[in-house]
Design a protein around this motif. Structure first.
Motif, PDB file in Angstrom:
ATOM      1  N   THR A  38       4.132  -7.291 -25.095  1.00  0.00           N
ATOM      2  CA  THR A  38       5.061  -7.818 -24.080  1.00  0.00           C
ATOM      3  C   THR A  38       4.737  -7.230 -22.725  1.00  0.00           C
ATOM      4  O   THR A  38       4.717  -7.934 -21.706  1.00  0.00           O
ATOM      5  N   CYS A  39       4.475  -5.937 -22.689  1.00  0.00           N
ATOM      6  CA  CYS A  39       4.141  -5.251 -21.444  1.00  0.00           C
ATOM      7  C   CYS A  39       2.893  -5.863 -20.815  1.00  0.00           C
ATOM      8  O   CYS A  39       2.889  -6.205 -19.628  1.00  0.00           O
ATOM      9  N   LEU A  40       1.858  -6.012 -21.607  1.00  0.00           N
ATOM     10  CA  LEU A  40       0.599  -6.560 -21.098  1.00  0.00           C
ATOM     11  C   LEU A  40       0.794  -7.972 -20.564  1.00  0.00           C
ATOM     12  O   LEU A  40       0.320  -8.302 -19.470  1.00  0.00           O
ATOM     13  N   ARG A  41       1.497  -8.801 -21.315  1.00  0.00           N
ATOM     14  CA  ARG A  41       1.746 -10.190 -20.907  1.00  0.00           C
ATOM     15  C   ARG A  41       2.525 -10.242 -19.590  1.00  0.00           C
ATOM     16  O   ARG A  41       2.192 -11.001 -18.686  1.00  0.00           O
ATOM     17  N   ARG A  42       3.555  -9.402 -19.494  1.00  0.00           N
ATOM     18  CA  ARG A  42       4.374  -9.401 -18.273  1.00  0.00           C
ATOM     19  C   ARG A  42       3.603  -8.888 -17.060  1.00  0.00           C
ATOM     20  O   ARG A  42       3.721  -9.441 -15.965  1.00  0.00           O
ATOM     21  N   VAL A  43       2.824  -7.846 -17.232  1.00  0.00           N
ATOM     22  CA  VAL A  43       2.038  -7.321 -16.108  1.00  0.00           C
ATOM     23  C   VAL A  43       1.020  -8.367 -15.652  1.00  0.00           C
ATOM     24  O   VAL A  43       0.827  -8.585 -14.458  1.00  0.00           O
ATOM     25  N   GLN A  44       0.385  -9.048 -16.594  1.00  0.00           N
ATOM     26  CA  GLN A  44      -0.550 -10.112 -16.235  1.00  0.00           C
ATOM     27  C   GLN A  44       0.156 -11.231 -15.476  1.00  0.00           C
ATOM     28  O   GLN A  44      -0.384 -11.784 -14.520  1.00  0.00           O
ATOM     29  N   LYS A  45       1.378 -11.548 -15.900  1.00  0.00           N
ATOM     30  CA  LYS A  45       2.167 -12.585 -15.231  1.00  0.00           C
ATOM     31  C   LYS A  45       2.540 -12.146 -13.807  1.00  0.00           C
ATOM     32  O   LYS A  45       2.478 -12.943 -12.868  1.00  0.00           O
ATOM     33  N   LEU A  46       2.897 -10.869 -13.638  1.00  0.00           N
ATOM     34  CA  LEU A  46       3.226 -10.340 -12.309  1.00  0.00           C
ATOM     35  C   LEU A  46       2.000 -10.377 -11.386  1.00  0.00           C
ATOM     36  O   LEU A  46       2.120 -10.691 -10.203  1.00  0.00           O
ATOM     37  N   ARG A  47       0.840 -10.074 -11.944  1.00  0.00           N
ATOM     38  CA  ARG A  47      -0.406 -10.147 -11.152  1.00  0.00           C
ATOM     39  C   ARG A  47      -0.703 -11.587 -10.766  1.00  0.00           C
ATOM     40  O   ARG A  47      -1.032 -11.879  -9.613  1.00  0.00           O
ATOM     41  N   ALA A  48      -0.609 -12.496 -11.745  1.00  0.00           N
ATOM     42  CA  ALA A  48      -0.915 -13.903 -11.493  1.00  0.00           C
ATOM     43  C   ALA A  48       0.022 -14.506 -10.448  1.00  0.00           C
ATOM     44  O   ALA A  48      -0.383 -15.361  -9.664  1.00  0.00           O
ATOM     45  N   ALA A  49       1.264 -14.038 -10.433  1.00  0.00           N
ATOM     46  CA  ALA A  49       2.236 -14.541  -9.459  1.00  0.00           C
ATOM     47  C   ALA A  49       2.033 -13.927  -8.077  1.00  0.00           C
ATOM     48  O   ALA A  49       2.688 -14.322  -7.110  1.00  0.00           O
ATOM     49  N   GLY A  50       1.139 -12.940  -7.977  1.00  0.00           N
ATOM     50  CA  GLY A  50       0.870 -12.304  -6.689  1.00  0.00           C
ATOM     51  C   GLY A  50       1.854 -11.210  -6.318  1.00  0.00           C
ATOM     52  O   GLY A  50       1.829 -10.705  -5.205  1.00  0.00           O
ATOM     53  N   LEU A  51       2.749 -10.839  -7.260  1.00  0.00           N
ATOM     54  CA  LEU A  51       3.706  -9.772  -6.965  1.00  0.00           C
ATOM     55  C   LEU A  51       3.017  -8.408  -6.953  1.00  0.00           C
ATOM     56  O   LEU A  51       3.456  -7.495  -6.261  1.00  0.00           O
ATOM     57  N   ILE A  52       1.964  -8.273  -7.727  1.00  0.00           N
ATOM     58  CA  ILE A  52       1.112  -7.089  -7.669  1.00  0.00           C
ATOM     59  C   ILE A  52      -0.109  -7.514  -6.874  1.00  0.00           C
ATOM     60  O   ILE A  52      -0.962  -8.258  -7.364  1.00  0.00           O
ATOM     61  N   GLU A  53      -0.167  -7.064  -5.652  1.00  0.00           N
ATOM     62  CA  GLU A  53      -1.235  -7.496  -4.751  1.00  0.00           C
ATOM     63  C   GLU A  53      -2.575  -6.883  -5.137  1.00  0.00           C
ATOM     64  O   GLU A  53      -3.595  -7.550  -5.179  1.00  0.00           O
ATOM     65  N   ARG A  54      -2.568  -5.564  -5.373  1.00  0.00           N
ATOM     66  CA  ARG A  54      -3.769  -4.859  -5.809  1.00  0.00           C
ATOM     67  C   ARG A  54      -3.392  -3.454  -6.225  1.00  0.00           C
ATOM     68  O   ARG A  54      -2.290  -2.986  -5.946  1.00  0.00           O
ATOM     69  N   GLU A  55      -4.294  -2.775  -6.875  1.00  0.00           N
ATOM     70  CA  GLU A  55      -4.075  -1.396  -7.297  1.00  0.00           C
ATOM     71  C   GLU A  55      -5.176  -0.550  -6.677  1.00  0.00           C
ATOM     72  O   GLU A  55      -6.349  -0.917  -6.745  1.00  0.00           O
ATOM     73  N   VAL A  56      -4.783   0.570  -6.068  1.00  0.00           N
ATOM     74  CA  VAL A  56      -5.739   1.433  -5.375  1.00  0.00           C
ATOM     75  C   VAL A  56      -5.512   2.881  -5.770  1.00  0.00           C
ATOM     76  O   VAL A  56      -4.455   3.237  -6.296  1.00  0.00           O
ATOM     77  N   ALA A  57      -6.502   3.713  -5.500  1.00  0.00           N
ATOM     78  CA  ALA A  57      -6.348   5.153  -5.697  1.00  0.00           C
ATOM     79  C   ALA A  57      -5.924   5.766  -4.372  1.00  0.00           C
ATOM     80  O   ALA A  57      -6.497   5.471  -3.324  1.00  0.00           O
ATOM     81  N   LEU A  58      -4.889   6.591  -4.389  1.00  0.00           N
ATOM     82  CA  LEU A  58      -4.456   7.301  -3.191  1.00  0.00           C
ATOM     83  C   LEU A  58      -5.140   8.661  -3.183  1.00  0.00           C
ATOM     84  O   LEU A  58      -4.943   9.473  -4.089  1.00  0.00           O
ATOM     85  N   LEU A  59      -5.952   8.888  -2.177  1.00  0.00           N
ATOM     86  CA  LEU A  59      -6.726  10.114  -2.087  1.00  0.00           C
ATOM     87  C   LEU A  59      -5.915  11.214  -1.412  1.00  0.00           C
ATOM     88  O   LEU A  59      -5.057  10.933  -0.580  1.00  0.00           O
ATOM     89  N   SER A  60      -6.214  12.451  -1.733  1.00  0.00           N
ATOM     90  CA  SER A  60      -5.525  13.598  -1.155  1.00  0.00           C
ATOM     91  C   SER A  60      -6.277  14.093   0.074  1.00  0.00           C
ATOM     92  O   SER A  60      -7.337  14.719  -0.063  1.00  0.00           O
ATOM     93  N   PRO A  61      -5.744  13.853   1.267  1.00  0.00           N
ATOM     94  CA  PRO A  61      -6.436  14.327   2.470  1.00  0.00           C
ATOM     95  C   PRO A  61      -6.586  15.852   2.491  1.00  0.00           C
ATOM     96  O   PRO A  61      -7.609  16.364   2.933  1.00  0.00           O
ATOM     97  N   ASP A  62      -5.584  16.567   1.999  1.00  0.00           N
ATOM     98  CA  ASP A  62      -5.651  18.033   2.007  1.00  0.00           C
ATOM     99  C   ASP A  62      -6.755  18.555   1.096  1.00  0.00           C
ATOM    100  O   ASP A  62      -7.432  19.533   1.413  1.00  0.00           O
ATOM    101  N   ARG A  63      -6.940  17.932  -0.045  1.00  0.00           N
ATOM    102  CA  ARG A  63      -7.990  18.395  -0.970  1.00  0.00           C
ATOM    103  C   ARG A  63      -9.374  17.919  -0.554  1.00  0.00           C
ATOM    104  O   ARG A  63     -10.371  18.552  -0.883  1.00  0.00           O
ATOM    105  N   LEU A  64      -9.424  16.812   0.167  1.00  0.00           N
ATOM    106  CA  LEU A  64     -10.713  16.332   0.661  1.00  0.00           C
ATOM    107  C   LEU A  64     -11.153  17.057   1.930  1.00  0.00           C
ATOM    108  O   LEU A  64     -12.340  17.099   2.240  1.00  0.00           O
TER     109      LEU A  64
END
Length: 164
Positions: A38-64
């Motif tokens: 159910t989780c997988l199906r719903r997340v795919q549906k949210l992506r297909a509907a454009g509600l999840i625009e994209r997924e990114v990694a947030l980098l740590s400026p202090d550690r970099l």
């Protein structure tokens, strides 16, 4: 376009993904109390509907910073001479293509644009200013505010617990 109805499970999934999109499907399903399929199906549906625009990694400026240097982060207000749609669209199209521009907002009242920009150092910022502002005859005023400390950075949308 197909109509999309969102429910409290979808809201919980979106909230959990905003908190940490690196969770496995099984972890996410357990967190929101649904089965993994159910989780997988719903997340795919949210992506297909454009509600999840994209997924990114947030980098740590202090550690970099020890590896790359601290760099400069600036909030820049830009006011234009002409505010007709074509002039505003042209400026916006140009700045969003520049890698130094991390965020671009068309705002009102006050300046026409607020930009969040990153630069390696002050000479790099100067090059950015020349490239984006000085060479544009329609830019009337630029006001830059340089970040001394980032107290909070939480790129998330506030979501209700349930659908109203």
């Amino acid at each position: 376009m197909e109509s999309f109805v969102i429910d409290s499970i979808d809201l919980r999934l979106l909230q959990a993904l905003q908190d940490d999109a690196s969770r496995t499907n099984q972890q996410l399903a357990a967190l929101v109390h649904v089965s993994p399929p159910t989780c997988l199906r719903r997340v795919q549906k949210l992506r297909a509907a454009g509600l999840i625009e994209r997924e990114v990694a947030l980098l740590s400026p202090d550690r970099l910073a020890p590896l790359l240097g601290h760099g400069l982060q600036a909030v820049v207000e830009v006011s234009m001479d002409r505010q007709d749609a074509q002039s505003l669209d042209a400026f916006e199209a140009r700045v969003v293509e520049d890698d130094a521009v991390q965020q671009c907002y068309r705002v009102s009242p006050g300046p026409d644009f607020v930009l969040i920009v990153g630069a390696r150092d002050m000479p790099d910022y100067l090059a950015l200013a020349q490239r984006l502002f000085t060479q544009d005859a329609n830019v009337r005023n630029v006001k830059a505010f340089f970040s001394l400390k980032r107290a909070k950075f939480q790129p998330r949308l506030p979501l209700p617990a349930a659908v109203p």
